[in-house]
Design an enzyme around this catalytic site. Structure first.
Site, mmCIF file in Angstrom:
data_model
loop_
_atom_site.group_PDB
_atom_site.id
_atom_site.type_symbol
_atom_site.label_atom_id
_atom_site.label_comp_id
_atom_site.label_asym_id
_atom_site.label_seq_id
_atom_site.Cartn_x
_atom_site.Cartn_y
_atom_site.Cartn_z
ATOM 1 N N ASP A 143 0.856 -1.190 0.000
ATOM 2 C CA ASP A 143 0.000 0.000 0.000
ATOM 3 C C ASP A 143 0.892 1.240 0.000
ATOM 4 O O ASP A 143 1.970 1.236 0.602
ATOM 5 C CB ASP A 143 -0.863 0.043 1.260
ATOM 6 C CG ASP A 143 -1.975 -0.996 1.259
ATOM 7 O OD1 ASP A 143 -1.948 -1.894 0.405
ATOM 8 O OD2 ASP A 143 -2.863 -0.911 2.133
ATOM 9 N N HIS B 101 5.494 -7.078 -0.207
ATOM 10 C CA HIS B 101 5.319 -8.417 -0.767
ATOM 11 C C HIS B 101 6.051 -8.592 -2.099
ATOM 12 O O HIS B 101 6.454 -7.618 -2.735
ATOM 13 C CB HIS B 101 3.826 -8.681 -0.969
ATOM 14 C CG HIS B 101 3.020 -8.595 0.282
ATOM 15 N ND1 HIS B 101 2.552 -9.703 0.955
ATOM 16 C CD2 HIS B 101 2.606 -7.518 1.011
ATOM 17 C CE1 HIS B 101 1.874 -9.319 2.025
ATOM 18 N NE2 HIS B 101 1.893 -7.994 2.081
ATOM 19 N N SER C 149 8.020 4.997 5.335
ATOM 20 C CA SER C 149 9.124 4.268 4.744
ATOM 21 C C SER C 149 8.887 4.102 3.251
ATOM 22 O O SER C 149 7.841 4.474 2.731
ATOM 23 C CB SER C 149 9.297 2.918 5.439
ATOM 24 O OG SER C 149 8.083 2.478 6.001
#
EC number: 4.1.1.65
Length: 296
Positions: free
Chosen positions: A113, A169, A256
């Site tokens: 996201d 991921h 981040s």
């Protein structure tokens, strides 16, 4: 004000920024900049705050944070009262069906996201950090041989803010290789900071690894830490085959960034992302969302 592009509504939205006044003060005022250089960018500052976020005492921050930023807790595996600390909440896992993944091998998905930008035909010595500022891939990973593979390739930057799901991921099935940590500072990765600190990604703590993708050639994965990100946690096992969408790791508290580099001729990024990146805008995306296609 930071505006991001909503790909669904095809309109711009103002980003809700956690700690906005603090970030503006530390990166835009003379006194704030001095404090940042003396204290905020240091490992000790982020480490101490990270320790606090691991304590039971930090649980009191969860509900106000959820309310302030309209976080949908229905997607979380844990209920809001089940978290043991703020970091436990911050690194929360989502329900299996919260982020559908396109199984088509030709489709490139977002690794997480966040807010995404992408740049084609990159000059390895002048990769765009933000309009007017650039950095070098060789400086970023300290490995000239690996960097040279991505000449004229594509760079995809996914910025995660504190309100986002903070696990990242794999974008394809394949074999991931060893992780290479590089020590550095802990500047914020918010656009306010990116405009203020030259070569910020090369200054911050970061980790990189190669991924032998089944469909998108060799992909370079880079995770960049930021203010209050005490840890970048890699949960994958090197040289063990993974499936598309498998977890690679997660960030503890703070904003981040994940950066992906693709070889020339391997992928084509969706036109709206490229267009908005050229205009200086990020596109809001979620993990599993289509962001490009394989070059056939």
């Amino acid at each position: 004000m930071i505006q991001v592009y909503n790909r669904t509504t095809k309109s711009y939205e103002e980003e809700l920024i956690a700690g906005k006044k603090y970030i503006e003060w530390t990166y835009e005022s003379p006194v704030g900049k001095t404090i940042t250089e003396l204290i905020a960018k240091k490992k000790l500052f982020s480490k101490l705050y990270g320790k606090y976020c691991d304590t039971k005492l930090s649980k009191s921050k969860i509900s106000p944070f959820v309310d302030s930023f309209n976080i949908d807790m229905a997607m979380s595996k844990k209920k809001i009262n089940e978290f043991k600390s703020f970091n436990d909440f911050f690194t929360r896992e989502l329900n299996f069906d919260a982020r559908p993944i396109n199984s088509d091998n030709n489709i490139l998905i977002s690794p997480g996201d966040g807010r995404i930008t992408a740049y084609e035909d990159i000059d390895l010595d002048n990769i765009i950090q933000i309009k007017g500022l650039t950095y070098s891939l060789k400086e970023l990973i300290n490995d000239d041989n690996v960097a040279s593979k991505y000449k004229n390739g594509i760079c995809v930057v996914l910025r995660l803010c504190p309100t986002d799901y903070h696990r990242f991921h794999f974008i394809d099935s394949g074999i991931p290789y060893e992780n290479h940590p590089i020590k550095g500072h802990y500047y914020s990765v918010n656009p306010i900071a990116l405009k203020s600190v030259p070569k910020l990604f090369c200054e911050n703590k970061r980790e990189w690894s190669l991924f032998k993708s089944d469909n998108f050639k060799d992909v370079l994965h880079i995770e960049v830490g930021a203010t209050c990100v005490g840890s970048i946690i890699q949960t994958y096992s090197p040289r063990v085959r993974v499936n598309k969408g498998d977890e690679k790791g997660y960030f503890k508290f703070g904003g981040s960034t994940t950066i992906l580099f693709f070889e020339q001729g391997s992928i084509e990024i969706d036109a709206d992302i490229i267009e908005q990146s050229k205009l200086g805008f990020e596109c809001k995306v979620i993990f599993g969302e289509n962001i490009g296609t394989k070059v056939l």
